[in-house]
Structure formats: structure tokens, C-alpha cells
Design an enzyme around this catalytic site. Sequence first.
Site, PDB file in Angstrom:
ATOM      1  N   GLU A  94     -28.744  49.166  17.862  1.00 21.91           N
ATOM      2  CA  GLU A  94     -27.797  49.617  18.873  1.00 21.91           C
ATOM      3  C   GLU A  94     -26.778  50.560  18.240  1.00 21.91           C
ATOM      4  O   GLU A  94     -26.413  50.411  17.076  1.00 21.91           O
ATOM      5  CB  GLU A  94     -27.106  48.414  19.517  1.00 21.91           C
ATOM      6  CG  GLU A  94     -28.080  47.672  20.414  1.00 21.91           C
ATOM      7  CD  GLU A  94     -27.550  46.365  20.976  1.00 21.91           C
ATOM      8  OE1 GLU A  94     -28.092  45.912  21.988  1.00 21.91           O
ATOM      9  OE2 GLU A  94     -26.607  45.787  20.408  1.00 21.91           O
ATOM     10  N   CYS A 107     -20.212  54.762  17.012  1.00 20.03           N
ATOM     11  CA  CYS A 107     -20.281  53.587  16.136  1.00 20.03           C
ATOM     12  C   CYS A 107     -21.761  53.363  15.854  1.00 20.03           C
ATOM     13  O   CYS A 107     -22.532  53.093  16.781  1.00 20.03           O
ATOM     14  CB  CYS A 107     -19.654  52.385  16.851  1.00 20.03           C
ATOM     15  SG  CYS A 107     -19.839  50.853  15.937  1.00 20.03           S
ATOM     16  N   CYS A 114     -28.273  41.879  10.016  1.00 22.09           N
ATOM     17  CA  CYS A 114     -27.299  41.907   8.918  1.00 22.09           C
ATOM     18  C   CYS A 114     -27.399  40.600   8.139  1.00 22.09           C
ATOM     19  O   CYS A 114     -27.571  39.531   8.715  1.00 22.09           O
ATOM     20  CB  CYS A 114     -25.880  42.069   9.468  1.00 22.09           C
ATOM     21  SG  CYS A 114     -24.636  42.211   8.169  1.00 22.09           S
ATOM     22  N   CYS A 118     -21.429  36.762   9.143  1.00 21.05           N
ATOM     23  CA  CYS A 118     -20.039  36.454   9.523  1.00 21.05           C
ATOM     24  C   CYS A 118     -20.059  35.523  10.741  1.00 21.05           C
ATOM     25  O   CYS A 118     -20.843  35.698  11.662  1.00 21.05           O
ATOM     26  CB  CYS A 118     -19.263  37.730   9.829  1.00 21.05           C
ATOM     27  SG  CYS A 118     -19.171  38.817   8.407  1.00 21.05           S
ATOM     28  N   CYS A 121     -19.699  36.848  14.476  1.00 15.64           N
ATOM     29  CA  CYS A 121     -20.414  38.079  14.810  1.00 15.64           C
ATOM     30  C   CYS A 121     -21.842  37.783  15.278  1.00 15.64           C
ATOM     31  O   CYS A 121     -22.593  37.094  14.589  1.00 15.64           O
ATOM     32  CB  CYS A 121     -20.435  38.984  13.585  1.00 15.64           C
ATOM     33  SG  CYS A 121     -21.489  40.425  13.792  1.00 15.64           S
ATOM     34  N   GLU A 164     -24.290  45.905   7.112  1.00 13.30           N
ATOM     35  CA  GLU A 164     -23.238  46.102   6.114  1.00 13.30           C
ATOM     36  C   GLU A 164     -23.610  47.368   5.332  1.00 13.30           C
ATOM     37  O   GLU A 164     -24.580  47.357   4.563  1.00 13.30           O
ATOM     38  CB  GLU A 164     -23.168  44.855   5.211  1.00 13.30           C
ATOM     39  CG  GLU A 164     -22.486  45.031   3.868  1.00 13.30           C
ATOM     40  CD  GLU A 164     -21.067  45.588   3.947  1.00 13.30           C
ATOM     41  OE1 GLU A 164     -20.220  44.999   4.633  1.00 13.30           O
ATOM     42  OE2 GLU A 164     -20.814  46.636   3.301  1.00 13.30           O
ATOM     43  N   LEU A 219     -11.226  42.161   6.536  1.00 11.41           N
ATOM     44  CA  LEU A 219     -10.568  41.107   5.755  1.00 11.41           C
ATOM     45  C   LEU A 219     -10.590  39.774   6.506  1.00 11.41           C
ATOM     46  O   LEU A 219     -11.101  38.790   6.022  1.00 11.41           O
ATOM     47  CB  LEU A 219      -9.131  41.529   5.447  1.00 11.41           C
ATOM     48  CG  LEU A 219      -8.517  40.855   4.242  1.00 11.41           C
ATOM     49  CD1 LEU A 219      -9.164  41.342   2.967  1.00 11.41           C
ATOM     50  CD2 LEU A 219      -7.019  41.083   4.168  1.00 11.41           C
ATOM     51  N   CYS A 337     -16.857  45.174  19.337  1.00 15.16           N
ATOM     52  CA  CYS A 337     -17.019  44.812  17.947  1.00 15.16           C
ATOM     53  C   CYS A 337     -17.653  43.433  17.769  1.00 15.16           C
ATOM     54  O   CYS A 337     -17.217  42.466  18.389  1.00 15.16           O
ATOM     55  CB  CYS A 337     -15.623  44.781  17.356  1.00 15.16           C
ATOM     56  SG  CYS A 337     -15.599  45.373  15.725  1.00 15.16           S
TER      57      CYS A 337
HETATM   58  S1  SF4 Z   1     -19.319  41.526  11.096  1.00 17.46           S
HETATM   59 FE1  SF4 Z   1     -20.448  43.235  10.173  1.00 17.46          FE
HETATM   60  S2  SF4 Z   1     -20.919  42.487   8.105  1.00 17.46           S
HETATM   61 FE2  SF4 Z   1     -20.359  40.664   9.313  1.00 17.46          FE
HETATM   62  S3  SF4 Z   1     -22.336  39.885  10.101  1.00 17.46           S
HETATM   63 FE3  SF4 Z   1     -21.474  41.270  11.656  1.00 17.46          FE
HETATM   64  S4  SF4 Z   1     -22.449  43.239  11.222  1.00 17.46           S
HETATM   65 FE4  SF4 Z   1     -22.684  41.984   9.395  1.00 17.46          FE
END
Ligand code: SF4
Length: 359
Positions: A94, A107, A114, A118, A121, A164, A219, A337
Site C-alpha cells: 500500500e 507515503c 515488516c 511494533c 501497528c 522498516e 521513539l 499511520c
Molecule cells: S510501525 Fe513501522 S517499523 Fe513498526 S511494525 Fe509498523 S511498519 Fe514496521
Amino acid sequence: MKPSLPDMAELELHELEAGLESGGRERFHARQLYRWIYRRGVTDFGRMTDLSRTLRQQLPTEFAVTTPSVVADERSTDGTRKFLLELADKRRIEAVFIPDTPSMTFCISTQVGCAMACDFCLTGKMGLVRNLTAGEIAGQVRVLAAATDLLDRPFNIVLMGMGEPLHNYDNTMKALRMLHAEHGLAVSPRRVTLSTVGIVPGLERLAREPLMPNLAISLHATTDEQRTRLVPPNRKYSLADILDTCRNFPLKKRSRITFEYVLLDGFNDTPEDARRLVRLLSGIKAKVNLIPLNPAPGIPYDRPSDERVGRFAQVLADRHVTVSVRKSRGRDIRAACGQLIVEGGSKKSAGQQMALLMR
Ligand code: SF4
């Protein structure tokens, strides 16, 4: 099986020049080709009218130009557009167009899925499927610029989509060089922001790059304990390591490192967290971008109230830290995001992915 042709979309300008030269052709055709592919969005050699007829006939037998295809283009009520793109191997990624922020911004993704996992996410729940090639990373920009009529206008790029970027370092940097090429889209590195969880060896390499994008560090927390829960790579690269690297990062005049901080209700959003954040950032040319969470099923956190967000921001502002609160865009189409996820593109079945989301 027929061997596949070299893919022009994967070549930097100097590589294309060398490739043409080794076939007995003039190097300047590389500049013409870059102009067509990047600036005019044309990949059909037959339509490249400033090439000789012979060259137009020969090139398709020697080269391909692969471009991600648009599978879906969802529009949010606020003008944000989320593109679902399909790659040559049918994997899906995407990319998001965000208008007027204040500039036009794309973006884009650097990986399918990934590996960073996180906790807040959705992409992280997919796991890593594979790295994108340089051509696939740059190809997203070609597709979005053509779809939004921005091929000949300035736009920003943020590497904040799926993946990432420093975990796919070489392909990401190669893509940025391809996008920067003068005869192509000529995107200035000042218009590019690379967002990372803070892979320290990658940051150290980035510090030596001649073509350096703006840097944003995700962060999200102010103690190692808190951050390891949110961003598991923190086990390997601690807050102190990342912030030391940032302190020594060679910034251009007037540049600052952006620190992204997703605010999770009752987890990392107290005034004490804010005061710790100020102390951590001391000695770094920093600005802070607060991102109130976009809640989603399977994400075990809530969005804090506007009052809590305001209080956190005020603590930073009172201590002279430049702070902004990110306005969430495209929430109705899950383009915000941390909300990019492709159900069909991962090795996991849709059912497995749902199970992961519901954990
Ligand atoms: S926030 Fe960014 S680095 Fe973290 S899992 Fe999602 S896509 Fe990956």
C-alpha cells in the site's frame, strides 16, 4: 522458460548508460529514457517519440520496464488516497497520497510486511514477507505521481508506509538515488523523510550518505522497558544507543531530527513521560511529532483524549521543545499511520492474519 529481460525500472541512470553502451548505443539515450519513464510516466518504448524508430523497435526485445499496477484507489473524505498496488510476483503493498500537509506527500512502502512487530501497528502483525526492490520502491512514486497529476510538480516523500527502510537499506537508498536523478523526477533529498525505529548500524551508514534524506525516529516511549514492549527492536538498540547516535548525526544547517511519538492512552501519555522525553532529547536538534493512536481491531491500546494530548504537548512546549500534533488523515479508509495491512499479500492466509489481529 524464457529468461527475463533486464528491468530498466531497477537501473540507476549510470547503470542504464552503461547497459546501453555495452549494446553499442549512445549513453545519452539513458537520459531520454529516464525522462519518459519518470517525468512523463510512459513505459511503452513505442510511444517514446524522440527515440529513433529502430531503437523503439529494438528496446522491447532487450529490456522490460516493470511498474506496480494499481489494484484499488480508495479516497477518503479528507482527500487522502490509499493505493493498493500489485507487484510482478502478485504480492501487494500500500502507498498513500496525502494532499496539502502543506505540500503534497506520498507515503510509500519499503517492504512487503515488516519484521519490527511494533505493538500498535497493523503492518507489524503481518511479519516480513520480503524486501521491495529499488525499482518497486521508486515505482510507487512513479505510479502515485502519475495518478495524482504531480509528475511535473514538487511533492514530498515519506518512507513511513509498510516496512522498516533501514532493514532494506541498499534498495531504499538506491531508490532515492533513482528518484533524485536530474533527468527523472529530480526529487531533492530535502523533500524526503526516512522514518526508522532506530536500527543503529543503519543510522551510522546513513550518516555517511552523500544523498541524505531528513530523519525521523519512531521513539514512542521514554524508558527502555516501555519501549521494548512497543518496539521490540529496542531490545537490541536501546534508547541510549539510538539517542547517542542521533546526537552525533551530521545534520545540515537548520535541520532537525523528528521524533515521532505515538500517544497511547494511559501507557505513555502522562506529564511525567513528557518531562522524561524532554530530558532524553537534550543536546539533540529535535522536533517532536505527537501521533494520537489510530485505534484498530487487534491493537491493544486506545487513543488518549484531546485533553491528555494537549497536556503532553504543553509540557514539551513549555520547555522549548518544538512540538506538533499530527492530524490523522484517511482514517475512514485505514490509510492512517500504522494502519497499512494487505490481507492477500502475505504468506499468511487471511484467516491466520485475522487471528493475529485478534490476539
Ligand atoms: S510501525 Fe513501522 S517499523 Fe513498526 S511494525 Fe509498523 S511498519 Fe514496521
